[in-house]
Design an enzyme around this catalytic site. Structure first.
Site, mmCIF file in Angstrom:
data_model
loop_
_atom_site.group_PDB
_atom_site.id
_atom_site.type_symbol
_atom_site.label_atom_id
_atom_site.label_comp_id
_atom_site.label_asym_id
_atom_site.label_seq_id
_atom_site.Cartn_x
_atom_site.Cartn_y
_atom_site.Cartn_z
ATOM 1 N N TYR C 43 -33.372 45.927 47.615
ATOM 2 C CA TYR C 43 -33.775 45.819 46.205
ATOM 3 C C TYR C 43 -33.122 46.591 45.146
ATOM 4 O O TYR C 43 -32.650 47.829 45.473
ATOM 5 C CB TYR C 43 -35.419 46.564 45.879
ATOM 6 C CG TYR C 43 -36.439 45.346 46.720
ATOM 7 C CD1 TYR C 43 -36.562 44.062 46.214
ATOM 8 C CD2 TYR C 43 -37.047 45.904 48.042
ATOM 9 C CE1 TYR C 43 -37.277 43.135 47.184
ATOM 10 C CE2 TYR C 43 -37.834 45.094 48.728
ATOM 11 C CZ TYR C 43 -37.971 43.656 48.392
ATOM 12 O OH TYR C 43 -38.526 42.858 49.030
ATOM 13 N N ALA C 276 -9.948 47.603 44.049
ATOM 14 C CA ALA C 276 -10.876 47.159 43.020
ATOM 15 C C ALA C 276 -10.231 46.010 41.997
ATOM 16 O O ALA C 276 -9.983 46.826 40.891
ATOM 17 C CB ALA C 276 -11.277 48.494 42.420
ATOM 18 N N HIS C 451 -27.752 66.711 12.620
ATOM 19 C CA HIS C 451 -26.885 67.706 12.590
ATOM 20 C C HIS C 451 -27.034 68.965 13.545
ATOM 21 O O HIS C 451 -28.205 69.366 13.620
ATOM 22 C CB HIS C 451 -26.219 68.272 11.202
ATOM 23 C CG HIS C 451 -25.084 68.988 11.316
ATOM 24 N ND1 HIS C 451 -23.755 68.690 11.549
ATOM 25 C CD2 HIS C 451 -24.847 70.576 11.207
ATOM 26 C CE1 HIS C 451 -22.959 69.675 11.514
ATOM 27 N NE2 HIS C 451 -23.634 70.838 11.473
#
Ligand code: FAD
Ligand code: FAD
Lengths: 70, 475, 475
Positions: C43, C276, C451
């Site tokens: 899964y 890759a 900020h």
């Protein structure tokens, strides 16, 4: 003219539309919003101004200060 | 332009160069107005010199040391040592870089900079006293002014910041060493940020707070997560106790004395005492009355939605003009002031001002809570996504907290969010934009959010409010 | 419901439980449809088991170790040691938590889960082979199907993933030890994320890439920042070289052989080689042809803007349906598929799909670049804010990079953003919402940003595009 149908008179409109409303002297709360849920667009503000801003019962000329609690 | 013989004139005079003032001055100059900025101390105000920036630098440094020292669970073994002097030096370098940057930005935009303390002498004039005694002064006339003189820490009876062992937040950000034991008076956001920082730096921290919990304005489940984590870090809390005085302890340290409303007294052994119980407006020396400006009973200058005081051509922005007393609110008000002065249709019509607390984990909030929405007459619907169901949170090792989003049931308009967890201060930005845009839950949910990110939790919370979250169960 | 004697029927059959498939299944079940999800392996698909999640876990671990070991400048002294086995164990725990979570979410939403490999046997039937040989199979009939079979790493000639020293990304995420020398073939986002990770873990990393830079789809100034930082981390790049083969080296390691287009050869000493070079669709065993589904010449299933294949009641989502081959795109498509099947007016009408690269620093992009906007016929205006002018960035110690925002000059509509820098993956969420909402630069600039946060840089970039930034000079 439609009354603001959200609580607290809150009008849902992006900053650019709110700025345009002030520029054109339109009370943004009196504008009929064409967006989802009645969201007010710049085009809605322009249409309102052209369609007779004088009729806007809000009484705001876009220049009336409101008090801000310090 | 020189008006008369001793008086210099300017179209816009800005008093105070904090995030309210310097931003107002830069924007006024950008609008073509002849602008003068008077600052008596340091560019950047409290925020850059003694507030937002230095605190966040120490939070980073202490956080990194603590995190690296507690990462065995992910296979990282380290036993970091902190050189506090060096950390403060680094922090000072960050501050210097930013304050000199502010000065440069002012100049580059054509703002005239004047060093000195400004006092009103009339509706259109101030006297600026330069530096110390005998350094002389000048009179400046102006057409419009923006008062941005900020705030300072509140002092309480019995705790004089002049004592070496009594700290305001300013001294806590400038310590040469980490005290063994730190007493913190006040569990507001400044007290909690610094308590967390010092706990991570190795101090035994004791927080005493008059109320019965920390972080007063936040919701219970938000507070609980931050308080629980602080306790894990070793912070000890004493609620319902007010600091009454200190005394010297036989061991060379000090005793922090507290008292409950019922009169029960306690003492805690400490080496330093940080008093962080609030901030008050700075108007002393300014003589606002000479210009006809009114202040309320707490000393804040009252303004309208165009940032104007009762004297129409004099504006006030930032902490001196009261809540929300946040740097970004000050800057936003500064921009509005400058644009109103320039004759533009600007106003403080922001729908929501986000706020962050840089504790561990962080808190980020914007707009309405569920209770606020009910009070305002909305029929609110709420969606939530816990970070322990977020893939990104799990991969960072920080899974405490949640994103909660509040919307109007009928139209689906996003009204607010409460985020507590990793990067909450950053995540709140998206919801602030959603609120300003009048975005609906559907708009937020239909916006594709990058995987794996924490920001996905905002989308999931929106889906949860619609009853169709994927990664958390729907109610 | 049982149809006939051996066939089980379902309204919606989803094949593959990656982020495309499981999301489609959950949403279909939420819409009240009888939904069955078939998964042959684990899964969560590639994303949770071998992709997004494990890579981000190792990026966190390696990043923390590296950061803590290089923080003397902020007064933090540490000499972290990484236990790779333990890090991978932690990563496995994160993956297990998420994959079992996916299983639970499917069940909680009423999805029927079937373990096995699905193959089409007709327009409305699949055969599901359970587990290994002889485990039997069943026939399932469906009214609608969603193909979400994903992708796998491309193998190149001479580099067989079956060899111990030849890694696909899956093995790189499951290493027991850190190799001394890692050769990486391919400088795309997966190669670069893993090259950075291993460099931080202490490996000598050499990247060979056929093109003349890393991260092909990104703009030069974005690439440059990531490449420069990788070089600082010790990564060596060789561009214009393709990997041709490997050989054993006398020292016990291996030689990675490369060749330029001109035929020049080089060799690099390595211990492991990560290949890759891209991902290809998984349709083997699925027999899409048996249902009449067409694939293009690269094997991707072709779909329309409702995610429908040529066979109207069969949808395809995620990597198997081609670009952008990102987990969140897969999930978004899964939702659209489920809603279209439920008869709702859903469509892939997203204006922009954000993307992130989790290098150091991160990259986050969404929508159009300036060049894209010109190509699309807009007259683009661009605003930029460098992180070295951001107070928050300075306090984190990470000031590399910038936020760039691209808008339409005339109306001010935000069209895109390119962010490179700290938390870029999170910051891009706000801009994605801005694009979906049709927000203008003014809207983004008028939204109050907390900020000090990195998100302020988005607001500043918007102001810069309008010629009125406060914290950076305007062009
Ligand atoms: C520890 C700490 C942490 C904080 N963290 C945050 C945070 O993370 N986020 C946030 O939003 N806010 C934070 N704040 C609050 C923030 O600092 C203030 O809201 C902000 O500084 C207000 O800006 P200002 O411009 O109104 O005033 P100030 O920043 O106070 O600046 C006022 C300036 O005016 C000058 N001045 C005063 N009187 C005169 C005079 N008569 N003539 C000339 N000059 C004068 C002062 O010297 C000063 O420089 C923090 C505050 C503290 C103390
Ligand atoms: C190292 C790495 C890092 C990545 N990082 C990111 C990232 O940060 N962000 C991002 O957005 N994307 C990332 N990706 C890409 C992302 O993993 C994919 O885009 C995503 O997994 C695609 O989802 P999918 O559902 O289409 O397919 P998959 O996740 O590939 O799932 C397909 C599933 O179908 C099953 N299956 C296949 N055929 C059958 C069959 N016939 N019967 C039954 N089951 C079958 C498979 O077992 C698998 O579980 C990364 C990928 C890698 C390899």
């Amino acid at each position: 003219e439609s009354e603001p149908d959200t609580p607290s008179g809150r009008t849902f409109a992006p900053p650019s539309a709110r700025r345009l409303a002030r520029e054109l002297g339109v009370d943004v709360a009196a504008v009929d919003g064409s967006g989802p849920g009645g969201r007010v667009t710049e085009a809605d503000v322009r249409a309102h101004a052209e369609g007779g801003a004088a009729a806007s019962g809000g009484g705001s000329d876009g220049d009336a200060p409101t008090p801000r609690p310090a | 332009m020189v008006v008369g013989d001793v008086t210099t004139g300017t179209e816009v005079l800005v008093i105070g160069a904090g995030p309210g003032g310097y931003v107002a001055a830069i924007r006024a100059a950008q609008k073509g107005l002849d602008t003068t900025l008077v600052e008596k101390d340091a560019y950047g105000g409290a925020c850059l010199n003694r507030g937002c920036i230095p605190s966040k630098a120490l939070i980073t440094g202490s956080g990194l040391a603590h995190e690296a020292g507690n990462a065995e669970f992910m296979g990282v073994h380290a036993d970091p040592a902190v050189d506090m002097g060096k950390m403060v030096e680094w922090k000072d370098g960050v501050v210097d870089g930013l304050t000199s940057g502010v000065e440069k930005l002012c100049k580059a935009n054509g703002v005239n900079l004047v060093a000195g303390t400004a006092s009103f002498t009339g509706e259109n004039t101030v006297r600026v006293a330069h530096g110390g005694e005998g350094q002389g002064s000048e009179t400046l006339s102006f057409e419009h002014a923006v008062v941005a003189t900020g705030s300072r820490p509140v002092q309480i009876p019995g705790f004089d910041f002049a004592e070496d062992h009594v700290w305001s937040s300013a001294e806590a950000l400038d310590a040469e060493t980490v005290p063994d034991r730190l007493g913190v008076v006040g569990g507001g956001y400044i007290g909690m940020e610094l308590a967390t920082t010092y706990a991570k730096l190795g101090a035994d921290v004791t927080v005493v707070e008059m109320l019965d919990d920390i972080l007063d304005p936040y919701e219970d489940d938000v507070k609980r997560i931050v308080r629980k984590r602080a306790e894990e870090l070793g912070v000890e809390f004493h609620f319902g106790e007010g600091a009454s005085e200190w005394s010297e302890a036989p061991d060379g340290g000090y005793l922090l004395h507290t008292e409950t409303e019922a009169g029960d007294e306690s003492t805690y052994g400490v080496d330093r005492i940080l008093v962080a119980v609030g901030r008050q407006p700075v108007t002393d020396g300014l003589d606002p009355g000479a210009a006809g400006i009114e202040t309320d009973d707490r000393g804040f200058v009252e303004t309208d939605d165009r940032t104007r005081t009762a004297v129409e051509h004099i504006h006030a922005v930032g902490d001196v003009a009261g809540d929300p007393m946040l740097a970004h609110a000050a800057s936003n008000e500064g921009i509005v002031a400058a644009e109103v002065i320039a004759g533009e249709p600007a106003a403080l019509d922001r729908q929501a001002v986000p706020a962050a607390v840089f504790t561990d984990p962080e808190i980020g909030t914007v707009g309405m809570t569920e209770a606020d929405a009910e009070d305002a007459g909305f029929d609110p619907v709420v969606g939530q996504m816990p970070f322990n169901a977020s893939g990104r949170a799990m991969t960072t090792g920080h899974t405490e907290g949640f994103v909660r989003i509040v919307a109007d049931e009928e139209a689906g308009f996003v009204l607010g969010a409460q985020i507590v967890g990793p990067e909450a201060s950053e995540l709140i930005a998206e919801v602030a934009l959603a609120i300003e845009m009048g975005a609906t839950l559907e708009d937020v949910a239909a916006t594709v959010h990058t995987h794996p990110t924490l920001a996905e939790a905002v989308m999931e919370a929106a889906e949860n409010a619609r009853g169709q979250a994927i990664h958390t169960l729907n109610r």
